[in-house]
Design a protein around this motif. Structure first.
Motif, short mmCIF file in Angstrom:
data_model
loop_
_atom_site.label_atom_id
_atom_site.label_comp_id
_atom_site.label_asym_id
_atom_site.label_seq_id
_atom_site.Cartn_x
_atom_site.Cartn_y
_atom_site.Cartn_z
N ARG A 147 35.38 20.39 -22.80
CA ARG A 147 36.66 21.08 -22.69
C ARG A 147 36.70 22.22 -23.71
O ARG A 147 36.51 21.99 -24.90
CB ARG A 147 37.82 20.10 -22.90
CG ARG A 147 37.83 18.97 -21.87
CD ARG A 147 39.06 18.10 -21.99
NE ARG A 147 39.07 17.03 -21.01
CZ ARG A 147 39.50 17.14 -19.75
NH1 ARG A 147 39.98 18.31 -19.33
NH2 ARG A 147 39.46 16.11 -18.92
N LYS A 148 36.94 23.43 -23.20
CA LYS A 148 36.86 24.61 -24.05
C LYS A 148 38.24 25.18 -24.34
O LYS A 148 39.13 25.18 -23.48
CB LYS A 148 35.99 25.68 -23.37
CG LYS A 148 34.55 25.25 -23.18
CD LYS A 148 33.70 26.38 -22.63
CE LYS A 148 32.26 25.95 -22.46
NZ LYS A 148 31.39 27.06 -21.99
N TYR A 149 38.37 25.70 -25.55
CA TYR A 149 39.62 26.31 -26.00
C TYR A 149 39.27 27.64 -26.66
O TYR A 149 38.42 27.70 -27.56
CB TYR A 149 40.33 25.43 -27.03
CG TYR A 149 40.53 23.99 -26.58
CD1 TYR A 149 41.74 23.56 -26.05
CD2 TYR A 149 39.49 23.07 -26.70
CE1 TYR A 149 41.93 22.24 -25.65
CE2 TYR A 149 39.67 21.75 -26.30
CZ TYR A 149 40.88 21.34 -25.77
OH TYR A 149 41.05 20.03 -25.38
N VAL A 150 39.90 28.71 -26.21
CA VAL A 150 39.71 30.03 -26.82
C VAL A 150 40.86 30.27 -27.78
O VAL A 150 42.03 30.20 -27.40
CB VAL A 150 39.66 31.15 -25.76
CG1 VAL A 150 39.56 32.51 -26.44
CG2 VAL A 150 38.49 30.94 -24.82
N ASN A 206 31.98 35.95 -20.15
CA ASN A 206 32.71 36.85 -21.05
C ASN A 206 31.83 37.98 -21.55
O ASN A 206 32.23 39.15 -21.56
CB ASN A 206 33.25 36.06 -22.24
CG ASN A 206 34.33 35.07 -21.84
OD1 ASN A 206 34.87 35.13 -20.73
ND2 ASN A 206 34.63 34.14 -22.73
N ASP A 262 36.91 36.36 -31.05
CA ASP A 262 37.40 35.08 -30.54
C ASP A 262 36.75 33.91 -31.29
O ASP A 262 35.61 33.99 -31.77
CB ASP A 262 37.07 34.94 -29.05
CG ASP A 262 37.93 35.84 -28.18
OD1 ASP A 262 38.91 36.41 -28.70
OD2 ASP A 262 37.62 35.97 -26.99
N ARG A 310 44.66 26.54 -26.61
CA ARG A 310 44.81 26.76 -25.17
C ARG A 310 43.54 26.38 -24.43
O ARG A 310 42.48 26.94 -24.65
CB ARG A 310 45.15 28.23 -24.90
CG ARG A 310 45.28 28.61 -23.42
CD ARG A 310 45.75 30.04 -23.29
NE ARG A 310 44.85 30.98 -23.93
CZ ARG A 310 43.79 31.54 -23.33
NH1 ARG A 310 43.50 31.23 -22.07
NH2 ARG A 310 43.05 32.42 -23.97
N LEU A 311 43.66 25.38 -23.52
CA LEU A 311 42.53 24.96 -22.71
C LEU A 311 42.16 26.06 -21.72
O LEU A 311 43.04 26.66 -21.09
CB LEU A 311 42.86 23.66 -21.97
CG LEU A 311 41.73 23.00 -21.18
CD1 LEU A 311 40.62 22.53 -22.12
CD2 LEU A 311 42.28 21.82 -20.37
N THR A 312 40.87 26.33 -21.57
CA THR A 312 40.42 27.41 -20.70
C THR A 312 39.10 27.04 -20.04
O THR A 312 38.42 26.10 -20.48
CB THR A 312 40.25 28.72 -21.49
OG1 THR A 312 39.78 29.74 -20.62
CG2 THR A 312 39.26 28.54 -22.63
N LYS A 313 38.72 27.78 -19.02
CA LYS A 313 37.41 27.62 -18.38
C LYS A 313 36.44 28.67 -18.90
O LYS A 313 35.49 29.05 -18.23
CB LYS A 313 37.54 27.71 -16.86
CG LYS A 313 38.31 26.56 -16.23
CD LYS A 313 38.35 26.68 -14.72
CE LYS A 313 39.10 25.51 -14.10
NZ LYS A 313 39.15 25.61 -12.62
N SER A 314 36.67 29.15 -20.09
CA SER A 314 35.88 30.24 -20.66
C SER A 314 34.39 29.95 -20.65
O SER A 314 33.94 28.85 -20.97
CB SER A 314 36.34 30.50 -22.11
OG SER A 314 35.53 31.46 -22.73
N THR A 336 42.62 32.89 -30.29
CA THR A 336 42.67 34.33 -30.59
C THR A 336 43.70 34.68 -31.65
O THR A 336 43.69 35.80 -32.15
CB THR A 336 42.99 35.12 -29.31
OG1 THR A 336 44.25 34.68 -28.78
CG2 THR A 336 41.91 34.93 -28.26
#
Length: 233
Positions: free
Chosen positions: A15-18, A223, A189, A214-218, A20
């Motif tokens: 589970r990824k979180y970006v 990117n 980031d 914030r959970l993201t599909k980054s 910023t």
């Protein structure tokens, strides 16, 4: 493109979180104060990757389109980005939603400098002890992106959950021609990843909820490619 089935028992969630709007020190404080009692697992180290893709950029397209089943191929090593690369590893990754698995193979050493090109990379594949299916896949792929970042590692008190924190992200153009990777883009980031085995998914809910990010599909590959090739996105 054929990847053989991977063992489901070795699959894990990522589970990824970006982040910023927070400094690295603040992110690390949140991790260390987490109820799961995370502590440092390894010393921080620099990670370097050459991402590979087809001529049609099928891996990139599948990620951007949100396809449920996604593949990735990359060469990874630790330490200095340029110069003699002594212990590179070829990794194949398959993701189904947030559940992923990978298979890794050692590669022959190579040099990353101004003379590096796609043909030299193919020579590395030919000289390495790869299974036939991997060599066939490599013939269909080419260098698509070079990136590097610093990673910190944390492990929960019960040893079930890992967190990684990535910063100092740098992306470079790379292709089949000599010295094509000197155009660089840097990102401020911070990328936090929570990783755990499939059987611990239910227990991960409170662990994930306690992270104020914030959970993201980054995807670093997506990117970086979009930053360096805005004309194609």
């Amino acid at each position: 493109m054929y990847f053989p089935p991977f063992s489901e028992k070795d699959s894990r969630f990522e589970r990824k979180y970006v982040v910023t709007e927070m400094h690295k020190a603040g992110v690390m404080q949140h991790i260390r104060m987490h109820p799961a009692a995370f502590s440092n697992l390894f010393y921080p180290r620099q990670i370097n990757n050459i991402y590979l893709d087809s001529e049609e950029m099928s891996f990139f397209t599948d990620n951007v389109s949100g396809k449920g089943s996604r593949k990735k191929a990359r060469i990874r090593w630790y330490g200095n980005l340029f110069g003699e690369i002594q212990n590179p590893v070829l990794e194949f990754k398959i993701r189904e939603g947030m559940l992923g698995n990978k298979r890794s193979f050692s590669l022959s050493p190579f040099t990353l400098d101004e003379s590096f090109n796609g043909q030299k990379l193919r020579e590395v594949f030919h000289s390495s002890a790869l299974p036939d299916w991997a060599k066939e896949v490599m013939l269909m792929l080419r260098p698509a992106l070079l990136n590097t970042y610093q990673r910190c590692y944390f492990l929960s008190f019960d040893n079930k959950f890992r967190i990684t924190l990535d910063d100092q992200l740098n992306y470079y153009r790379i292709g089949m021609q000599n010295g094509y990777f000197f155009e660089k883009y840097s990102s401020d980031d911070l990328i936090v990843e929570l990783k755990y085995k499939k059987e611990d998914d239910a227990a991960a809910i409170p662990v994930s909820n306690a992270l104020p990010f914030r959970l993201t599909k980054s995807s670093k590959y997506v990117n970086g490619f979009e930053l360096l090739h805005p004309e194609l996105t």
